[in-house]
Write a protein that holds these residues in place. Sequence first.
Motif, short mmCIF file in Angstrom:
data_model
loop_
_atom_site.label_atom_id
_atom_site.label_comp_id
_atom_site.label_asym_id
_atom_site.label_seq_id
_atom_site.Cartn_x
_atom_site.Cartn_y
_atom_site.Cartn_z
N UNK B 51 0.83 -1.07 -0.20
CA UNK B 51 0.00 0.00 -0.08
C UNK B 51 0.97 1.35 0.02
N UNK B 67 -2.28 11.04 -4.67
CA UNK B 67 -2.70 9.72 -4.34
C UNK B 67 -2.86 9.77 -2.84
N UNK B 70 -6.19 10.94 -1.81
CA UNK B 70 -6.92 9.83 -2.07
C UNK B 70 -6.84 8.80 -1.04
N UNK B 71 -5.68 8.31 -0.30
CA UNK B 71 -5.20 7.47 0.72
C UNK B 71 -5.85 8.18 2.01
N UNK B 74 -9.62 7.60 2.01
CA UNK B 74 -9.78 6.17 2.23
C UNK B 74 -9.83 5.82 3.79
N UNK B 75 -8.55 6.33 4.50
CA UNK B 75 -8.41 6.12 5.82
C UNK B 75 -9.60 6.49 6.63
N UNK B 78 -12.68 4.46 6.47
CA UNK B 78 -12.56 3.36 7.09
C UNK B 78 -12.61 3.61 8.53
N UNK B 79 -12.19 4.69 9.02
CA UNK B 79 -12.23 4.88 10.48
C UNK B 79 -13.66 5.27 10.86
N UNK B 84 -16.63 -1.20 1.92
CA UNK B 84 -15.51 -1.38 1.19
C UNK B 84 -15.79 -0.37 -0.23
N UNK B 87 -15.17 3.16 0.33
CA UNK B 87 -13.58 3.47 0.58
C UNK B 87 -12.99 3.78 -0.58
N UNK B 88 -13.21 2.67 -1.71
CA UNK B 88 -12.43 2.61 -2.89
C UNK B 88 -12.75 3.84 -3.66
N UNK B 91 -11.80 7.25 -2.55
CA UNK B 91 -10.36 7.48 -2.72
C UNK B 91 -10.07 7.79 -4.33
N UNK B 92 -10.89 7.18 -4.95
CA UNK B 92 -10.62 7.19 -6.64
C UNK B 92 -10.98 8.60 -7.00
N UNK B 95 -8.64 11.32 -5.63
CA UNK B 95 -7.43 11.47 -6.51
C UNK B 95 -7.55 11.98 -7.78
#
Lengths: 165, 102
Positions: B51, B67, B70-71, B74-75, B78-79, B84, B87-88, B91-92, B95
């Motif tokens: 990752x 990125x 984006x991450x 995502x983080x 998730x928190x 899922x 999340x993706x 982020x996408x 970014x």
Amino acid sequence: MGAGGSAISGITAASLMGIRNTLYGLRMAPVLKVKGWSRIFAAQLTIDESTGVALSQEELGSKAMRQGFWLTGAGVFIFWNIFTLAGALGAQAMGNPAAWGLDAAVPAAFLGLLWPRLKAKSDRILALTAAIVALAMTPYFVPGAPIITTAFLAVAYGLRANLWR
Amino acid sequence: MDPFWFAVIGTSAWAFTLKYIGHSIPMRWLSHPRILKINSLIPIALLSALVAVQAFTKDSLIVADQRLAGIGVALLALILRAPFPIVVISATATSAALFQIA
């Protein structure tokens, strides 16, 4: 390789990436419990994605892990080859993957898969340390080396871990 | 045979062999509690490193670009216990949006 890289560096890169899959195989084999021909398919489909999905299903038990592994492995195999063919046929229309955010989608997906496995504080510390070590090594080592090195970190953590808490 | 195809086929065969070795280790070697523990930790370390390398490096250099945002999103997702796909996708989208602005 097509860019004229030497055979040695090609083999080194392939080995550094490949050993990752050997280690995934060690993790997945006791879950999959396959023999004979199935083992050949299981080995071929052992990649970051299939292992990641299987691990994300860990709480749901071995059956869910197996389903995740096989579905993801087969799915990636099929689509990877379709897109490779499309690329070989000259599909340049898509342009830069970054424009579509795909360069962030892949690591975000892996983070999402890993997340359910990072509930224990010790696992989170390992994950963070591995990320830092791999980043710190990246400018100085050939591609593949930084990631595989973190396996030693996992071994060190495992040796120190108290199993009878 | 063309050396290029010789290398492609040879590398593929080697990659498969490395995968197969992992699946061929006798189960009893893996049954010791300490080995089980290590075996469960290794993919965590490898995927975490993967990752980080995918998100924060480019051509063997550490870079902070779209990125990173984006991450970060995502983080956060998730928190906040987002599913899922959210999340993706978040982020996408983040970014991609930053890439278009920059």
